[in-house]
Scaffold this active site. Sequence first.
Site, PDB file in Angstrom:
ATOM      1  CG  HIS A  88       1.160  -4.744   1.809  1.00 28.29           C
ATOM      2  ND1 HIS A  88       0.632  -4.780   3.080  1.00 28.29           N
ATOM      3  CD2 HIS A  88       0.123  -4.875   0.951  1.00 28.29           C
ATOM      4  CE1 HIS A  88      -0.693  -4.928   3.001  1.00 28.29           C
ATOM      5  NE2 HIS A  88      -1.018  -4.980   1.729  1.00 28.29           N
TER       6      HIS A  88
HETATM    7 FE1  FES Z   1       1.673  -4.239   4.743  1.00 27.19          FE
HETATM    8 FE2  FES Z   1       3.088  -5.616   6.558  1.00 27.19          FE
HETATM    9  S1  FES Z   1       3.796  -4.673   4.738  1.00 27.19           S
HETATM   10  S2  FES Z   1       0.939  -5.215   6.526  1.00 27.19           S
END
Ligand code: FES
Length: 140
Positions: A88
Amino acid sequence: FVPKSAGGTGGGLAARDAAGSVLKAQPYLASHAAGSRELVLGLQGEATWLIVDTDKALEPFALNAVCTHLGCVVPWVPAENKFKCPCHGSQYDRNGKVIRGPAPLSLALEHVDVSGDGEIVLSSWKDEDFRTGEMPWWKF
Ligand code: FES
């Protein structure tokens, strides 16, 4: 910056490579360039970044590679001098301090010491987090 080490190796665990072999400091440093970061098996068998500093010595801290957002293993991106989570987009600086969310916290620290017979030993980091000045958020 060199954080204070807890000293000693009491309660520590030898770092191991992916094949399960115990890592020794001398051959490790002979085969890793200054500034390198490599995944090893750390405490609880979790993926852990072992770091060679710019003077070609082991940093006295290692980083648990588990992203503090939802647990992906965070890769090191040398060209950008940071860790970037592929899941993410969270980012951590070269010392594992979170610099971009959604990860809420920095990567967990582990102490790195070298035992009398030259093994690289990891142990729980229970004192202040030198990156934030706060006590650890992680359990040990
Ligand atoms: Fe979501 Fe690393 S940014 S698991």
